[in-house]
Design an enzyme around this catalytic site. Structure first.
Site, mmCIF file in Angstrom:
data_model
loop_
_atom_site.group_PDB
_atom_site.id
_atom_site.type_symbol
_atom_site.label_atom_id
_atom_site.label_comp_id
_atom_site.label_asym_id
_atom_site.label_seq_id
_atom_site.Cartn_x
_atom_site.Cartn_y
_atom_site.Cartn_z
ATOM 1 N N LEU A 1 0.874 -1.168 0.000
ATOM 2 C CA LEU A 1 0.000 0.000 0.000
ATOM 3 C C LEU A 1 0.910 1.215 0.000
ATOM 4 O O LEU A 1 1.904 1.244 0.736
ATOM 5 C CB LEU A 1 -0.891 0.021 1.245
ATOM 6 C CG LEU A 1 -2.066 -0.965 1.294
ATOM 7 C CD1 LEU A 1 -2.684 -0.976 2.689
ATOM 8 C CD2 LEU A 1 -3.116 -0.617 0.246
ATOM 9 N N ASP A 2 0.588 2.234 -0.818
ATOM 10 C CA ASP A 2 1.452 3.409 -0.841
ATOM 11 C C ASP A 2 1.343 4.160 0.484
ATOM 12 O O ASP A 2 0.463 3.893 1.312
ATOM 13 C CB ASP A 2 1.145 4.303 -2.036
ATOM 14 C CG ASP A 2 -0.251 4.909 -1.997
ATOM 15 O OD1 ASP A 2 -0.580 5.557 -0.988
ATOM 16 O OD2 ASP A 2 -1.011 4.743 -2.961
ATOM 17 N N ALA A 3 2.226 5.106 0.700
ATOM 18 C CA ALA A 3 2.342 5.769 2.004
ATOM 19 C C ALA A 3 1.034 6.408 2.449
ATOM 20 O O ALA A 3 0.694 6.391 3.638
ATOM 21 C CB ALA A 3 3.454 6.813 1.962
#
Length: 261
Positions: free
Chosen positions: A112-114
């Protein structure tokens, strides 16, 4: 020069092999290989890009083969602002800082991206990780997406059919408006996972994603797991990971909306 890939068993590059076997991250493995700590079939190999066969070849680090470990699979509720990596060059907090310290080496089965939140799976089982991340498995992942405004019917139809992006057209997705007030929330079910895909899809049709939460992978739901917390999964829950959407889809979406928003 790295060896060219050949047909055979489970063939991967050496730095990836060490990670899959549970020694550590690919970055750590790269350093070990370069420093001469790794042998393949009794011969020191210093090129991390060398292709090896996990089924046929013996890999040792500092003279020791990797012991078989009991399978470990756990779920983490990743909060916003945490990066899915072992070490971040910008000094940001990583998902590994949220995991129990007494675990064997585990790696994220997907990312999952930041700025995204929600369900993230970790495992020391390479075969399971492949099944969870291989695009050809078409494993559904469910997200709740908060937009800057309520989407028009035409935009929803475009999202459902697939969006043309620079890296190719997206697969068709399920998309359903869950709420318009106080925020516009859309439930989306994807069977692929490109980098920042959902954000790019909505941007393409003129909307901005304000919040993105993954609420289910396969048949496993995020449930009431608090943000920043993790828990070990049971065998039954691991089995649900590999399932498709259940018949309770609408009820699950409604319940998850109340919990995470």
């Amino acid at each position: 020069m790295p060896r060219r890939r050949q047909s055979g068993g489970r063939r991967v590059q050496l730095h990836r092999a060490l990670s899959k076997l549970g020694w550590g991250s690919r970055t750590q493995a790269w350093e070990w290989i370069r420093s001469g700590e790794v042998c393949v079939d009794g011969r020191v190999v210093t090129d991390p890009l060398t292709w090896v066969d996990l089924d046929q070849q013996q890999i040792r680090r500092r003279g020791e083969a990797k012991r078989l470990l009991a399978p470990v699979v756990l779920a983490l509720h990743k909060p916003r602002g945490i990066v899915t990596t072992r070490k971040d060059e910008r000094g940001r907090r990583t998902v590994y800082e949220l995991l129990p310290t007494d675990l064997p080496w585990v790696f994220p089965a997907g990312r999952l991206d930041a700025e995204s939140e929600g369900l993230l799976i970790f495992a020391n089982d390479a075969a399971l990780a492949v099944r969870l991340t291989d695009p050809e498995q078409h494993l559904p992942k469910t997200y709740h997406v908060t937009l800057d405004r309520s989407p028009e019917r035409a935009a929803l139809q475009q999202i459902r059919r697939g969006i043309e992006l620079p890296d190719g057209r997206t697969r068709p997705v399920k998309a359903r408006l869950l709420a318009e007030q106080p925020s516009a929330i859309v439930a989306m079910v994807l069977t692929e996972g490109r980098n920042r895909q959902i954000r790019r899809m909505w941007w393409r049709v003129g909307y901005r994603v304000r919040r993105l939460v993954r609420v289910a992978i396969g048949g496993l739901e995020l449930g009431d797991l608090p943000a920043g917390k993790s828990r070990l999964l049971t065998e039954q829950e691991v089995g649900r990971l590999l399932e498709g959407r259940s018949k309770r889809e609408s009820r699950v979406e409604a319940r998850s909306t109340r919990r995470v928003h």
